[in-house]
Design an enzyme around this catalytic site. Structure first.
Site: not given
Length: 302
Positions: A195-199
């Protein structure tokens, strides 16, 4: 014609200067053109993220896209591969992609709910849900996406230069631990879509599935890379812990086990990325709390 939210316009100009100002001037006309071309009409107020506007829409043709959102983003390198990732997932753990126009950075997406994983009172439950979602998103990556392993040399070089440039920001042992992780694990990345930005705020409550991911970067590598953005979510609940290291490790363990990832790799990548985020935040004016959070994570996990 849409009304651009003032907060979004101000942030875009602050970040992108004249290019942002020029893009904002064209944005209402661009949105109108896309709505007409994709046979949609707005059904609610314009919302926004960091780099794009989101407009709830309905298809005037009564298709399966009867309830959707139009997302139009500033032409930013970080958004180039968002539709590629969504296309690969095909709705598995993420919102469905109905249409795309890469030249305009425009996406017609499945509409999810308003709540996010960040709204859950039980942070352990939120981390477990995020880990399970990460496991489902960890599929074979298609060719052409940016590979995290290709950035290893750049990361190591940047860490060394930043340590010399900002010598008193983090202890040497913390920097060396991050460099060791990059050197030892950096080229050992699987061919997995990340994903790379899975907050927690990038996981929305939905009806088709309980939770759906949004806003992927679309990288190829180790899903452990995503742990930093998750562990740093809801920092207020962590910052007051009597034993910060224990609280951090608890979150990471819950995520790693649910994602079926090696706990030690998750810890090491989180520590290394925290160091990189701490330096990046100092250079790019991140809020003080965010820089301090990265500092605390980097030192606690060393």
């Amino acid at each position: 014609m849409i009304q651009i939210p003032e907060t979004f316009a101000r942030r875009t100009i602050d970040r992108e200067a004249d290019e942002g100002r020029a893009w904002l001037a064209c944005l209402p006309h661009l949105v109108d053109e896309i709505l007409e071309r994709w046979s949609c009409r707005p059904t609610g107020p314009v919302r926004h993220g960091q780099v794009g506007v989101i407009i709830p829409v309905q298809s005037v043709q009564g298709t399966d896209r009867a309830s959707a959102v139009l997302k139009v983003s500033f032409p930013h390198p970080g958004n180039v591969h968002e539709p590629d990732a969504l296309d690969v997932w095909g709705g598995r753990g993420a919102v469905r992609l109905h249409k795309r126009d890469d030249s305009c950075f425009a996406l017609l997406l499945e509409r999810a709910g308003d709540g996010t994983l960040a709204d859950l009172d039980d942070i352990d439950e939120a981390m477990a849900m995020a880990g399970g979602l990460s496991r489902r998103l960890a599929v074979q990556a298609p060719p052409g996406l940016p590979r995290l392993g290709d950035r290893t040399a750049e990361w190591e070089d940047d860490l060394r230069k930043d340590a010399e440039r900002l010598p008193r920001s983090l202890p040497p042992r913390v920097i060396q631990a991050a460099i060791a992780t990059v050197r030892e694990l950096g080229r050992d990345h699987p061919d997995t879509l990340v994903h790379g930005d899975l907050h927690l705020g990038n996981v929305l409550r939905a009806e088709r599935e309980p939770w759906l991911a949004i806003d992927p970067k679309g990288y190829v590598g180790d899903p452990s890379y995503d742990a930093i953005t998750l562990v740093r979510s809801r920092w207020d609940a962590l910052s007051g812990a009597l034993d910060l290291k224990a609280a951090l490790l608890r979150r990471l363990t819950i995520f790693a086990d649910a994602a079926e990832l090696d706990r030690e790799r998750v810890r090491r990548w989180t520590q290394a990325r925290a160091v990189m985020e701490a330096y990046w935040g100092r250079d790019h004016g991140d809020p003080a709390w965010l820089v301090q959070a990265s500092d605390h994570i980097a030192e606690s996990l060393t």
